[in-house]
Write an enzyme that holds these catalytic residues in place. Structure first.
Site, PDB file in Angstrom:
ATOM      1  N   ASP A  37       0.845  -1.197   0.000  1.00 36.53           N
ATOM      2  CA  ASP A  37       0.000   0.000   0.000  1.00 36.53           C
ATOM      3  C   ASP A  37       0.882   1.248   0.000  1.00 36.53           C
ATOM      4  O   ASP A  37       1.673   1.458   0.928  1.00 36.53           O
ATOM      5  CB  ASP A  37      -0.899  -0.013   1.242  1.00 36.53           C
ATOM      6  N   ASP A  38       0.772   2.050  -1.038  1.00 36.90           N
ATOM      7  CA  ASP A  38       1.453   3.355  -1.111  1.00 36.90           C
ATOM      8  C   ASP A  38       2.981   3.233  -1.152  1.00 36.90           C
ATOM      9  O   ASP A  38       3.694   4.052  -0.580  1.00 36.90           O
ATOM     10  CB  ASP A  38       1.053   4.252   0.073  1.00 36.90           C
ATOM     11  N   CYS A  75      -5.981   4.012  -4.043  1.00 38.83           N
ATOM     12  CA  CYS A  75      -6.205   2.656  -3.538  1.00 38.83           C
ATOM     13  C   CYS A  75      -7.241   1.829  -4.290  1.00 38.83           C
ATOM     14  O   CYS A  75      -6.921   0.924  -5.049  1.00 38.83           O
ATOM     15  CB  CYS A  75      -6.625   2.715  -2.073  1.00 38.83           C
ATOM     16  N   ARG A  79      -7.342  -1.584  -6.846  1.00 44.16           N
ATOM     17  CA  ARG A  79      -7.782  -2.875  -6.318  1.00 44.16           C
ATOM     18  C   ARG A  79      -8.930  -3.447  -7.144  1.00 44.16           C
ATOM     19  O   ARG A  79      -9.018  -4.664  -7.352  1.00 44.16           O
ATOM     20  CB  ARG A  79      -8.171  -2.726  -4.845  1.00 44.16           C
ATOM     21  N   LYS A 137      -6.378  -5.391   3.508  1.00 44.67           N
ATOM     22  CA  LYS A 137      -7.207  -4.286   3.010  1.00 44.67           C
ATOM     23  C   LYS A 137      -8.005  -4.710   1.774  1.00 44.67           C
ATOM     24  O   LYS A 137      -7.442  -5.173   0.787  1.00 44.67           O
ATOM     25  CB  LYS A 137      -6.301  -3.101   2.698  1.00 44.67           C
ATOM     26  N   HIS A 139     -11.293  -2.581   0.740  1.00 45.73           N
ATOM     27  CA  HIS A 139     -11.626  -1.222   0.272  1.00 45.73           C
ATOM     28  C   HIS A 139     -12.470  -1.236  -1.008  1.00 45.73           C
ATOM     29  O   HIS A 139     -12.418  -0.314  -1.813  1.00 45.73           O
ATOM     30  CB  HIS A 139     -10.330  -0.424   0.031  1.00 45.73           C
ATOM     31  N   HIS A 228       0.544   2.574   4.283  1.00 49.98           N
ATOM     32  CA  HIS A 228      -0.498   3.586   4.330  1.00 49.98           C
ATOM     33  C   HIS A 228      -0.424   4.359   5.642  1.00 49.98           C
ATOM     34  O   HIS A 228       0.019   3.837   6.664  1.00 49.98           O
ATOM     35  CB  HIS A 228      -1.870   2.926   4.184  1.00 49.98           C
ATOM     36  N   ASP A 333      -0.238  -0.525  -4.831  1.00 50.80           N
ATOM     37  CA  ASP A 333      -1.507  -0.054  -5.384  1.00 50.80           C
ATOM     38  C   ASP A 333      -1.411   1.335  -6.004  1.00 50.80           C
ATOM     39  O   ASP A 333      -2.299   1.744  -6.758  1.00 50.80           O
ATOM     40  CB  ASP A 333      -2.621  -0.106  -4.331  1.00 50.80           C
ATOM     41  N   ASN A 334      -0.365   2.090  -5.703  1.00 53.85           N
ATOM     42  CA  ASN A 334      -0.121   3.419  -6.285  1.00 53.85           C
ATOM     43  C   ASN A 334       1.220   3.898  -5.756  1.00 53.85           C
ATOM     44  O   ASN A 334       1.892   3.181  -5.007  1.00 53.85           O
ATOM     45  CB  ASN A 334      -1.238   4.412  -5.921  1.00 53.85           C
ATOM     46  N   LYS A 388       1.291   9.553  -5.155  1.00 54.59           N
ATOM     47  CA  LYS A 388      -0.101   9.118  -5.067  1.00 54.59           C
ATOM     48  C   LYS A 388      -1.076  10.266  -5.366  1.00 54.59           C
ATOM     49  O   LYS A 388      -0.813  11.409  -5.023  1.00 54.59           O
ATOM     50  CB  LYS A 388      -0.368   8.581  -3.662  1.00 54.59           C
TER      51      LYS A 388
END
Length: 598
Positions: A37-38, A75, A79, A137, A139, A228, A333-334, A388
């Site tokens: 994540d991130d 995010c 996904r 996660k 989301h 994150h 994810d980014n 991001k």
């Protein structure tokens, strides 16, 4: 003739083989998706970073790194595409619940959860006899019909929100009133104290072991909260990076650029620019430098902690004999997160200080809300522009590692420079499972067809292209938009990330987006604008309201989600207090009047 025979043998090694009297059935591979994540483009050691990621580096040495791989700028749209192979606007995540303007909410493609027009990789592989598990996660929905166990997964420990605390069952208090963890569609019972990366891997190991007796292969979708906001790690992991980032983000950008070139994921001599929203390291105060360097140390510690859990999972698969026959997919994810509550509105700053211990000494520890901010986020994506939320390469281009350690047809320790996209993961896994492609039909109903391409040609030959260079590929999120076509990229960013003007770049020769070619390549510029307009129309992309910015919308949505209900809930108490106060004033006035008359 020899080349043709070799190619056929290579293909055979990548696919299940039918049983014959002389030949046993070749076991279908397991799949492990490791979603960070991130994480910025150069965060992983194998992509040029200085952070300790030995287990991810080992996967890279056993597989192929994709250096031109793209996701969404945030995010849940990523996904949605990773789960379905369908563009986010058709999957229901044209925007996220945290950033969507009220005018768009509920419009086709803007449901803010996976809609019923798409099917997940869990659905598709379960139909092929796979066990399917997800942890971490999600989301992509929070109601019973939109949680993972309603969307193709046999077992799932899932967080429906963008993030949560990493040490306890507590939400990001600036965005949510509770942490929405569920297990198998019901409220989850979490330990009183835990660490998110460890919890997520623990639960996945339990799921895999619990279903081993079935003999079926498995899909394990592991979705980390690292890195994150809030960025958090153990004291020991943080201590390992003490002083490492004291030279600041400008020095780190340069070091990451050199590292990416040395690892072969960026061309030699690549130019580098940064976002105009970042300050020069020398321009901030010593106390700010101490705070920022400390926050980046926590970020690195969190990444290393996540990598250690990846290593623990791999060790478990080796011990159980599953490792060699498992396909590993690692991606982010980014790009890195630039948002920092302490640099936003006065209310965000006040809330952060009121709800958390924001002292420098407490950064990354339980009870803190730590973020690295725009300067180090830009460095984490070096040598790319942006981070991001932006549609620049630093927001969309992330590390991708694909490895099947036991398959000799897969290349080892190679870099594929071909354009690739997150929608390519679903068709790739289906091909490796020997399953038919998803072309718009599933379980007797019509669904959105997968738009991605199978990446296995690049796994056998990293020089192979997997996308037609003449095929335009569009993207949009929160008004930040892109059109990819061949080596070129048309891009615009709304404020605060840009000025809303289209620019044209050759992202193969200039991945740092330093030279705008719109003036030199006017015909291409116009043609790609027309291609983007066609994409937007075909996929129902809505124009953003006047004055929209994603950061402002996050605040407004959180205000309505959190503050308004709290005020309404408190209204009876506030009314009672007001009545008592009014009665007290009346009593004082009567006493004064009585005293004056006496």
């Amino acid at each position: 003739m020899k080349k043709a025979i070799a190619l056929l043998l290579g293909v055979a090694l990548c696919l299940p083989v039918a049983a014959t009297a002389q030949q046993p059935v070749k076991k279908r591979p397991n799949f492990v998706i490791l979603l960070a994540d991130d994480w910025g483009f150069s965060d992983v050691g194998a992509f040029g970073g200085e952070m300790a990621t030995p287990n991810l580096d080992a996967l890279a040495a056993n597989g192929v790194r994709f250096s031109n791989f793209h996701v969404a700028g945030s995010c849940s749209p990523t996904r949605a595409m990773l789960q379905t192979g369908v563009i986010n606007h058709r999957a229901g995540l044209g925007n996220m619940p945290e950033t969507i303007p009220p005018e768009h909410l509920g419009r086709p493609g803007y449901e803010t959860h996976l809609n019923n027009r798409v099917v997940t990789i869990g659905d598709l592989l379960r139909a092929q006899g796979y066990r399917t598990y997800l942890t971490g996660k999600w989301h992509l929905g929070h109601t019973p019909d939109t949680l993972p166990t309603a969307r193709g997964y046999d077992r799932a420990l899932a967080l429906s929100q963008s993030g949560a605390d990493n040490f306890e069952n507590k939400p990001n208090l600036l965005l949510y009133d509770r942490a929405d963890w569920t297990e198998d569609g019901k409220p989850a019972h979490l330990p009183e104290r835990f660490y998110s990366s460890t919890l997520i891997v623990d639960r996945m190991i339990g799921y895999i072991d619990g279903g081993r007796a079935s003999g079926k292969p498995f899909l394990a979708s592991i979705n980390f909260l690292a890195n994150h906001i809030p960025v958090q790690a153990s004291d020991a992991d943080i201590a390992a990076y003490k002083g490492r980032y004291d030279a600041g983000w400008t020095a780190l950008r340069e070091a990451r650029r050199a590292g990416a070139i040395a690892k072969g994921v960026m061309p030699a001599g690549v130019h580098m620019v940064t976002m105009g929203t970042t300050k020069d390291w020398s321009a901030i105060t010593p106390k700010e430098r101490e705070q920022r360097a400390g926050a980046m140390a926590v970020y690195a510690a969190m990444a290393t902690a996540m990598d250690r859990e990846v290593g623990r999972l791999i060790a478990h698969l080796k011990a159980s004999g599953e490792y060699e026959n498992t396909v590993f997919v690692f991606l982010s994810d980014n790009g890195a997160e630039a948002t920092d509550p302490m640099e936003m509105t006065w209310m965000s700053r006040w809330n952060a200080r009121f709800l958390y211990d924001q002292s420098i000494a407490q950064q990354g520890r339980p009870g803190s809300l730590t973020a690295i901010g725009a300067g180090f986020a830009s460095a984490a994506s070096s040598p790319l522009r942006g981070y991001k939320f932006t549609a620049n390469e630093g927001g969309l281009r992330v590390p991708l590692i694909l490895a099947w350690p036991g398959n000799p047809a897969f290349q080892k320790n190679r870099v594929a420079g071909t354009f690739a996209h997150v929608t390519d993961i679903v068709p790739t896994l289906l091909a490796l499972a020997g399953a038919p492609p998803q072309e718009g039909h599933f379980a007797g109903r019509t669904v959105e067809p997968v738009i991605g391409s199978d990446l296995t040609p690049a796994l056998r030959d990293p020089a192979a292209a997997v996308h037609d260079p003449d095929r335009p590929f569009g993207y949009e999120l929160s008004g930040n938009a892109v059109l990819f076509k061949g080596d070129y990229k048309l891009v615009k960013n709304l404020p605060p990330y840009g000025d809303g003007r289209w620019r044209l770049y050759d992202i193969v020769r200039d991945p740092g987006e330093t030279t705008d070619l719109s003036g030199q390549e006017q015909a291409r510029y116009a043609a790609m604008q027309a291609d983007y307009a066609a994409f937007a129309k075909a996929n129902g992309v809505l124009p953003m309201p006047e004055g929209y910015t994603a950061p402002k919308q996050i605040f407004e949505n959180a205000f309505h989600t959190l503050l308004v209900p709290r005020l309404l809930a408190a209204a009876p108490y506030l009314a009672g207090i007001a009545a008592l106060f009014a009665a007290l004033i009346m009593w004082v006035r009567r006493r004064r009047k009585a005293g004056a008359q006496a």
